[in-house]
Design a protein around this motif. Sequence first.
Motif, short mmCIF file in Angstrom:
data_model
loop_
_atom_site.label_atom_id
_atom_site.label_comp_id
_atom_site.label_asym_id
_atom_site.label_seq_id
_atom_site.Cartn_x
_atom_site.Cartn_y
_atom_site.Cartn_z
N LEU A 1 92.28 13.42 34.74
CA LEU A 1 91.93 12.05 34.37
C LEU A 1 92.81 11.54 33.22
N TYR A 2 93.10 12.40 32.28
CA TYR A 2 94.00 12.06 31.17
C TYR A 2 95.38 11.70 31.72
N GLU A 3 95.88 12.51 32.64
CA GLU A 3 97.20 12.24 33.22
C GLU A 3 97.20 10.95 34.04
N LYS A 4 96.10 10.66 34.73
CA LYS A 4 95.99 9.39 35.47
C LYS A 4 95.95 8.21 34.51
N MET A 5 95.29 8.39 33.37
CA MET A 5 95.25 7.32 32.37
C MET A 5 96.65 7.04 31.84
N ILE A 6 97.44 8.06 31.62
CA ILE A 6 98.82 7.87 31.16
C ILE A 6 99.59 7.03 32.18
N ARG A 7 99.52 7.42 33.44
CA ARG A 7 100.25 6.69 34.49
C ARG A 7 99.76 5.25 34.63
N GLN A 8 98.44 5.04 34.52
CA GLN A 8 97.89 3.69 34.65
C GLN A 8 98.33 2.82 33.48
N LEU A 9 98.31 3.36 32.28
CA LEU A 9 98.76 2.59 31.11
C LEU A 9 100.23 2.24 31.22
N GLU A 10 101.04 3.19 31.69
CA GLU A 10 102.46 2.91 31.85
C GLU A 10 102.69 1.82 32.89
N GLN A 11 101.91 1.86 33.95
CA GLN A 11 102.02 0.82 34.99
C GLN A 11 101.60 -0.54 34.43
N ASP A 12 100.47 -0.59 33.74
CA ASP A 12 99.96 -1.87 33.23
C ASP A 12 100.79 -2.42 32.07
N LEU A 13 101.35 -1.53 31.26
CA LEU A 13 102.17 -1.96 30.13
C LEU A 13 103.60 -2.27 30.57
N GLY A 14 104.04 -1.60 31.64
CA GLY A 14 105.40 -1.82 32.13
C GLY A 14 106.44 -1.01 31.37
N GLN A 15 106.01 0.04 30.69
CA GLN A 15 106.94 0.90 29.97
C GLN A 15 106.28 2.26 29.73
N LYS A 16 107.10 3.24 29.39
CA LYS A 16 106.61 4.58 29.09
C LYS A 16 105.77 4.53 27.82
N ILE A 17 104.71 5.32 27.79
CA ILE A 17 103.90 5.42 26.57
C ILE A 17 104.11 6.79 25.94
N GLN A 18 103.73 6.90 24.70
CA GLN A 18 103.78 8.16 23.97
C GLN A 18 102.41 8.83 24.06
N THR A 19 102.39 10.15 23.96
CA THR A 19 101.13 10.89 24.07
C THR A 19 101.11 12.05 23.10
N GLY A 20 99.91 12.63 23.01
CA GLY A 20 99.76 13.92 22.37
C GLY A 20 99.85 14.98 23.45
N VAL A 21 99.37 16.18 23.14
CA VAL A 21 99.32 17.27 24.11
C VAL A 21 97.87 17.66 24.28
N PHE A 22 97.37 17.55 25.50
CA PHE A 22 95.96 17.82 25.76
C PHE A 22 95.61 19.23 25.26
N GLY A 23 94.56 19.30 24.44
CA GLY A 23 94.04 20.57 23.96
C GLY A 23 94.79 21.18 22.78
N ALA A 24 95.88 20.58 22.38
CA ALA A 24 96.66 21.13 21.27
C ALA A 24 96.00 20.80 19.93
#
Length: 150
Positions: free
Chosen positions: A105-128
Amino acid sequence: MKIVIQRVSGASVIIDGIIFSAIEKGLLILLGIEDADTEEDIRWLSQKITQLRIFDDESGVMNRCVKDVNGALLLVSQFTLHASTKKGNRPSYIKASKPDVAIPLYEKMIRQLEQDLGQKIQTGVFGADMKVQLVNDGPVTIIIDSKNKE
């Protein structure tokens, strides 16, 4: 899903003493996922995040969204958003999804935000173990729960 959105003039994620990701003007989003969350929650929250008018226009009124100001997004997973503090003094995280549910779900949220924003987003690392630094601009901090959308 629960999110905490902070309007920032800068934010970064540090892992093992090294800057993993960083943004300047934009939004830091802390994301908590629970088992009941779906792709509909992802779509709804992504639209809300990218269209939320919390940046100042030329009159100093919060009337612009992150896209309007060419802002960036930094998404960080944070299971503690689902903490229950009803009993005792030690929070319970039983509502937070385990990684086998939360990571996809986290990975899908990344892809959805990138699609809606129209650019790559920055992230943390899940569980780190992450150190998140930010300069909250305003301060503007908004909490949204996708279960309260109606």
